[in-house]
Enzyme design. Structure first.
Site: not given
Length: 326
Positions: A202, A219
Site C-alpha cells: 500500500d 503501516d
C-alpha cells in the site's frame, strides 16, 4: 465483543490498561490517530517518548499473518531501512488483551513526500529497490497476493450481491466490470511471467513520512505478495504526467535491483484493481460506525455514477501503451 461493532469496547481506559499490561506506565494521555481499518493511538508515557498503539481489526488477519508483517518489518529494519517496525516487549511484538490484539511502535514525525520532485522520487526508488531486495529473499505463507480474482472479481461480486449500487446502475456496472476483467487479463498476458516478491503493498505517499531528506515507511498492514511495480505505480502519478517520474523512480530503483520493464504493462490494471477493491473495502466495513462518518457520500447515487465514470476511463487506459520512462 460482537463482530458487527468492532472496537466498540475500546475506550481510553481499556487502551491504557492494555498498554500498561506490558509493564509500561502511561501518563494518561490518549490521542486517536487517523486510521480506519485498525485503531491507532498516540500514548503519552511517564518516562521516555510517547508510543503508538495499534489495535488490529478483529477477524481480519490471523496471528500468523500479523506475525509475518512484523517479521518482514524487522527484516527491513535489520537491512538498515527506515521502517517503523513494532517494538518487541517481553519477547513478542503482538500482544493479546481482553479480546483485542495490539502492537506498540515508536512515534515518528514527518510529512508526505513531495510528488514530482526528482530528488525525492530518485531517493524513494533507491529505498524501494533495497526493500524489494529484502522482499525477494523470502516468501509469505499466511498473507495474500494481489491479483484480478482477489482484488477485482471478489470485490465486484460482493458489491453486486449486497446491492450496493442503485438498481438503474447495476447492469452498466456489471458489464463494465466484465470488460475490465478481460482488458486486465490482456495486460497480464502482455507482461508475461513476472517475479513475485514480498511487498509493502500500500505504498502511497500517505504511508511515507518524509523528514530530514529521508523516507520513513510506515503501516505494513497491507503487505502482500506481488510484482515489484505494485509498490511503484502510486508514486509516479497519473499516466499523462508520469514519464519523468517513472524515469526518476527507476533511476534510483535500479541502483540496487533490476526492474523488469514488462511489469509496466500492469500499471493500469493495478490502478483498476485498487479502484474496485477500495469501494468493496468501504462496503465491507460499513457496519463499523467510523466508516459512515468518514465516507458519508458512499451510499449516494452520485458516488456510484462517479465510480462508473472511473471504470470507463480505466477501460480506455487499459488499451493504451504502458508508461515509457526511457
Amino acid at each position: 465483543m460482537g463482530a458487527e461493532t468492532p472496537f466498540a469496547d475500546l475506550d481510553p481506559d481499556r487502551i491504557l490498561d492494555a498498554v500498561e499490561s506490558l509493564g509500561l506506565q502511561s501518563d494518561g494521555r490518549v490521542l486517536a490517530l487517523n486510521s480506519y481499518e485498525n485503531r491507532v493511538y498516540r500514548i503519552g508515557m511517564e518516562q521516555g517518548p510517547a508510543r503508538v498503539a495499534k489495535f488490529y481489526r478483529p477477524g481480519r488477519w490471523t496471528d500468523e499473518a500479523i506475525g509475518e508483517e512484523h517479521l518482514f518489518s524487522a527484516e527491513l529494519k535489520a537491512a538498515d531501512l527506515s521502517v517503523v517496525a513494532p517494538l518487541e516487549i517481553r519477547g513478542r511484538t503482538l500482544h493479546p488483551f481482553q479480546g483485542h490484539r495490539f502492537a506498540l511502535f515508536e512515534l515518528r514525525g514527518g510529512h508526505a513526500p513531495e510528488p514530482g520532485n526528482r530528488e525525492v522520487l530518485t531517493h524513494l526508488g533507491r529505498v524501494l529497490g533495497r526493500m524489494h531486495a529484502v522482499g525477494a529473499s523470502g516468501r509469505f505463507a499466511h498473507r495474500g497476493a494481489i491479483g484480478i480474482e482477489s482484488h477485482g472479481e471478489d470485490p465486484v461480486h460482493y458489491l453486486l450481491e449486497n446491492r450496493w449500487l442503485p438498481p438503474e446502475l447495476e447492469g452498466n456496472f456489471e458489464r463494465l466490470a466484465e470488460a475490465l476483467f478481460d482488458a486486465m487479463d490482456a495486460c497480464y498476458e502482455r507482461a508475461g511471467d513476472t517475479t513475485t516478491l514480498r511487498l509493502h503493498g500500500d505504498c502511497h505517499p500517505g504511508n511515507i513520512l518524509w523528514r530530514d531528506d529521508q523516507a520513513h515507511f510506515v503501516d505494513l498492514d497491507d503487505c502482500l505478495s506481488g510484482p515489484a511495480v505494485q509498490d511503484l505505480w502510486m508514486l509516479a502519478g497519473r499516466r499523462e504526467d508520469s514519464r519523468e517520474p517513472w524515469r526518476w523512480l527507476l533511476e534510483g530503483y535500479e541502483t540496487f535491483r533490476a526492474f523488469n520493464r514488462r511489469e509496466l504493462h500492469l500499471v493500469e490494471a493495478l490502478r483498476t484493481l485498487r479502484l474496485l477493491h477500495h469501494n468493496a473495502w468501504i462496503a465491507r466495513r460499513w457496519h463499523d460506525p467510523a466508516f459512515p462518518v468518514a465516507f458519508p457520500w458512499f451510499e449516494a447515487p452520485r458516488h456510484w455514477e462517479s465510480v462508473i465514470t472511473q471504470m470507463q476511463e480505466q477501460l480506455a487506459a487499459l488499451q493504451e501503451p504502458p508508461p515509457d520512462p526511457d
